[in-house]
Motif scaffolding. Structure first.
Motif, short mmCIF file in Angstrom:
data_model
loop_
_atom_site.label_atom_id
_atom_site.label_comp_id
_atom_site.label_asym_id
_atom_site.label_seq_id
_atom_site.Cartn_x
_atom_site.Cartn_y
_atom_site.Cartn_z
N PRO A 157 0.85 -1.38 0.23
CA PRO A 157 0.41 0.23 0.16
C PRO A 157 0.80 1.23 -0.12
O PRO A 157 0.57 2.23 -0.77
CB PRO A 157 -0.76 0.14 1.35
CG PRO A 157 -0.76 -1.91 1.50
CD PRO A 157 0.46 -2.33 0.58
N ARG A 158 1.88 1.48 0.66
CA ARG A 158 2.62 2.36 0.71
C ARG A 158 3.38 2.85 -0.57
O ARG A 158 2.83 3.82 -0.74
CB ARG A 158 3.74 2.29 1.80
CG ARG A 158 4.54 3.76 2.71
CD ARG A 158 5.38 4.18 3.17
NE ARG A 158 4.65 3.70 4.91
CZ ARG A 158 5.84 3.81 5.74
NH1 ARG A 158 6.44 3.14 5.55
NH2 ARG A 158 5.39 3.65 6.75
N ILE A 185 -6.38 1.39 -0.03
CA ILE A 185 -6.58 0.00 1.01
C ILE A 185 -7.79 -0.56 -0.13
O ILE A 185 -7.23 -2.04 -0.48
CB ILE A 185 -7.48 0.89 2.20
CG1 ILE A 185 -6.26 0.68 3.04
CG2 ILE A 185 -8.03 -1.37 3.08
CD1 ILE A 185 -6.59 1.96 4.88
N CYS B 62 3.68 0.66 10.18
CA CYS B 62 3.00 0.94 8.97
C CYS B 62 1.52 0.96 9.38
O CYS B 62 1.31 0.98 9.95
CB CYS B 62 3.83 0.00 7.94
SG CYS B 62 2.33 0.59 6.50
N GLU B 63 1.01 2.28 8.49
CA GLU B 63 -0.29 3.45 8.70
C GLU B 63 -0.77 2.16 7.85
O GLU B 63 -2.33 1.99 7.99
CB GLU B 63 -0.49 4.47 8.55
CG GLU B 63 -0.28 5.09 6.53
CD GLU B 63 0.83 5.14 6.18
OE1 GLU B 63 2.48 4.71 7.79
OE2 GLU B 63 1.17 5.79 5.55
N PHE B 64 0.09 1.85 7.24
CA PHE B 64 -1.00 -0.07 6.50
C PHE B 64 -0.96 -1.60 6.90
O PHE B 64 -1.07 -2.74 5.84
CB PHE B 64 -0.62 0.35 4.78
CG PHE B 64 -0.97 1.92 3.92
CD1 PHE B 64 -2.24 1.64 3.76
CD2 PHE B 64 -0.14 2.51 3.90
CE1 PHE B 64 -3.36 3.01 3.72
CE2 PHE B 64 -0.73 3.78 3.26
CZ PHE B 64 -1.71 4.23 3.17
N ASP B 67 -3.62 -3.85 6.91
CA ASP B 67 -4.40 -3.99 5.13
C ASP B 67 -2.77 -4.74 4.22
O ASP B 67 -3.12 -4.56 3.00
CB ASP B 67 -4.77 -2.64 4.56
CG ASP B 67 -5.46 -1.98 5.29
OD1 ASP B 67 -6.74 -3.31 5.36
OD2 ASP B 67 -5.56 -0.89 6.48
#
Lengths: 386, 107
Positions: A157-158, A185, B62-64, B67
């Motif tokens: 995702p990043r 997401i 990590c913010e994700f 996910d």
């Protein structure tokens, strides 16, 4: 223009993610010589398998011959298409064969195409690239054995966020942090979805909050299509409606015929639906599934600003449908009772006798002795006689 | 390299927690790598690498993190620090060019 097309990389170097996979693909192509194993690119949709093949052809100066699984369904087809390329390569420039969705060759629809393809894969005279979403099925076993598999994976995702930031900068557009995170997401590592969703969001189309824009169901899809603010947005919605083509055509048809559009507009729109239907009929008849790509382009012509159409599952108006369902049931029971009296079949009564019986009752020429439960329907039907 | 789940024939030392893996205990073994307890293997968190600075991508923070299936995604990511660079995407491309020189084709 769709962002997924506009921002398609121009070089393999400019692609995002799957660095090792890209590198081993380039390594294969650099070292390629006659007889070398073809390559099989495996990975979910939207991560660049087709782009990789196209860019490789461009950068290595090959002429890309693109086929998909529907083109290689039968032996004759595949031999007609590929034999000239494999036989005399010098006359035809530098061909490179790309077979997309190779995991789609399956079941009874396959008339020897898989075997013919395998034979070619074993003795390649030109570089052959195959692409598949998965190599796990039994049918892929032989193809996997005859090729060098390269796995392409969804992007973290990043990294997707980094790429989205670059695209937004080039488009001079801005998304709220919340929308950006949601899009990243929901795209689940799929670059094409990422760009489609971002473009849709910025185009003023707010995807449903709970579910992904990429997975609109038929009702939400049809409603979103007719509510779209631009043709481009309608195109994205249409593309997101990944349902059976027959179901798609039927959904448009039933929604249109139950709408309150003016006659001339409706006629024009039904012409478009019939064109789509004819294309689908041709596809089914000839099994030329590559033609399916034109279906959405035809259906897109249904879009027009301020066209008031709501999704309808049934192709008849609700009052008529209701009458068919409830009155139909009673008429069937009445026909069954009358069939015994007249000593004919139920369908003969319903088709031939009933209108005359009703006339006779109306003109008081006949006194029919039937259960009182049918009195209401008989009066209703008499009322409809002209 | 694949880890195999086997009952231990010989005693060994877990490469994660440094404790003993007893004979007949179920453990994971990989040729040339060693053994580890089943529970240690399940607690191990794979961390992606930042392609720009070469360090860990900082997956646990990590913010994700919830996910991102780190076993399934493409192997390189970017860390928070490198993501914050003014020209982060350009830096990413330069890093790919440097680490995967084969991709740097000249037309």
């Amino acid at each position: 223009m769709m962002w997924s097309e506009k921002h398609r990389p121009k070089k393999i170097m400019n692609m995002v993610g799957n660095e090792e996979a890209r590198s081993s693909f380039v390594d294969w192509l650099v070292k390629w010589k006659k007889g070398a194993k073809p390559v099989l690119l495996i990975g979910p949709p939207g991560i660049g398998k087709t782009t990789l093949a196209q860019l490789a052809a461009k950068e290595f100066e090959y002429d890309l011959i693109g086929l998909n699984a529907s083109d290689v369904r039968n032996r004759a087809n595949i031999e007609d298409m590929l034999s000239p390329l494999l036989g005399n390569t010098s006359l035809l420039g530098r061909p490179m064969i790309f077979v997309d969705e190779v995991d789609g060759i399956h079941g009874r629809a396959d008339f020897g195409g898989a075997e013919a393809l395998l034979k070619i894969l074993k003795e390649p005279t030109v570089p052959i690239i195959l692409a598949a979403n998965s190599d796990q099925s039994v049918k892929m076993k032989n193809i996997r054995k005859a090729t060098k598999p390269i796995y392409l994976k969804p992007l973290p995702p990043r990294l997707l966020g980094l790429y989205l930031g670059k695209v937004l900068k080039e488009e001079e557009a801005k998304l709220s942090p919340g929308a950006t995170v949601k899009i990243i997401i929901e795209s689940r590592g799929d670059i094409r979805s990422l760009l489609n969703m971002a473009q849709a969001q910025l185009g003023g189309f707010d995807p449903p909050t709970e579910k992904s824009f990429e997975r609109l169901d038929v009702e939400a899809g049809i409603n979103a299509f007719f509510k779209a603010k631009s043709k481009e947005e309608a195109q994205i919605v249409l593309y997101s409606l990944r349902i059976d083509p027959r179901e798609k055509i039927n959904a448009f048809y039933s929604s249109l015929v139950t709408s309150s559009l003016p006659g001339a507009t409706l006629a024009k729109m039904l012409d478009v639906v019939s064109e789509a239907d004819m294309l689908y009929g041709k596809i089914m008849r000839t099994q030329e599934w590559r033609l399916l790509r034109y279906l959405d382009n035809i259906l897109l012509r249904l879009y027009g600003e301020n066209v008031q159409v709501q999704f309808s599952q049934y192709n008849l108006s609700w009052p008529l449908l209701n009458r068919l369902r409830w009155d139909g049931k009673t008429i069937k029971a009445l026909s069954s009772a009358l069939a015994k009296k007249f000593h004919v079949s139920q369908s003969t009564i319903a088709t031939f006798y009933l209108p005359y019986i009703l006339f006779c009752i109306k003109n008081k020429k006949m006194d029919l002795e039937v259960s009182p439960e049918y009195a209401e329907i008989i009066q209703k039907e008499i009322g409809l006689l002209k | 390299m694949s880890w195999r789940k086997i009952p231990m024939k010989f005693p060994g030392t877990c490469i994660v927690c440094n404790q003993k893996v007893e004979v007949n205990e179920m453990g994971l073994w990989a040729k040339g790598l060693g053994v580890k307890h089943e529970k240690c293997a399940s607690q191990e968190v794979k961390e992606l690498k930042c392609i720009i600075c070469g360090g860990p991508a900082g997956c646990p923070k990590c913010e994700f993190a919830d996910d991102c299936d780190r076993e399934q995604v493409s192997e390189f990511c970017v860390c928070k620090k490198c993501e914050g660079l003014a020209d982060s995407f350009l830096q990413y491309q330069k890093a790919v060019q440097k680490n995967f020189s084969l991709l740097n084709l000249k037309q």
